[in-house]
Scaffold this active site. Structure first.
Site, PDB file in Angstrom:
ATOM      1  CB  SER A  39      -0.903  -0.106   1.017  1.00 11.24           C
ATOM      2  OG  SER A  39      -0.229   0.704   2.395  1.00 11.24           O
ATOM      3  CE  LYS A  82      -2.631   2.511   4.578  1.00 10.97           C
ATOM      4  NZ  LYS A  82      -2.249   1.711   3.719  1.00 10.97           N
TER       5      LYS A  82
END
Length: 175
Positions: A39, A82
């Site tokens: 991701s 993230k």
């Protein structure tokens, strides 16, 4: 005999203090982590070993552009990594594959494609939270603040700031 007890007590005390110090540094100072998934590609790769600075947000808040780790709201004990793209008061929107913060297109040199998941928002980031996205903007590649299972990330769930990639397995083939 008394000297022997004092020496044993001294070693025990030193051992306990060392254990307490190591525990405190691991809990509140620095940590090592391994990336599990894609991701955050191209910035981070599956298997990368990361150095996490847990001191970073003791007296400050995450800033736009920081890469952070935080506890997964959907699964206790699991952590996600993230990039912060919005902080308290920011208005986040995705239109035609482009991220907008407060109505302005955000330059993102760390990604390799436009955002493929379609339009999103606008959403205003609430106080005490951040809006995060994975750097992999291919369709369905990152579970981040766009998804209900993550949403806006409360600051108290933030574990730390990613400071360095200590080791990248894909480079090992070239050694």
């Amino acid at each position: 005999m008394k000297m022997r007890k004092n020496r044993v007590f001294g070693w025990m005390r030193t051992g306990l203090l060392t254990f307490a110090f190591v525990f405190a540094v691991n809990q509140y100072g620095f940590a090592l982590s391994v990336v599990n998934g894609t991701s955050m590609e191209p910035t981070l790769e599956d298997g990368d070993r990361l150095f996490i600075n847990r001191f970073a947000y003791l007296f400050s808040q995450p800033k736009v552009g920081d890469v952070i780790t935080f506890e997964d709201p959907a699964q206790d004990g699991r952590y996600l990594v993230k990039r912060v793209v919005g902080v308290s008061g920011d208005r986040i929107e995705i239109r035609s594959g482009v991220l907008y913060r407060n109505g302005k297109a955000v330059p993102e040199p760390y990604i390799d494609t436009k955002i493929e998941d379609g339009n999103f928002g606008p959403v205003t980031v609430k106080p005490g939270t951040v809006f995060v996205l994975g750097d992999n903007r291919h369709k369905h590649a990152s579970r981040d603040s766009r998804y209900e299972s993550v949403g806006l990330v409360p600051i108290d769930r933030v574990d730390g700031k990613v400071e360095w990639i200590l080791w990248r397995p894909s480079l090992a083939a070239f050694l």
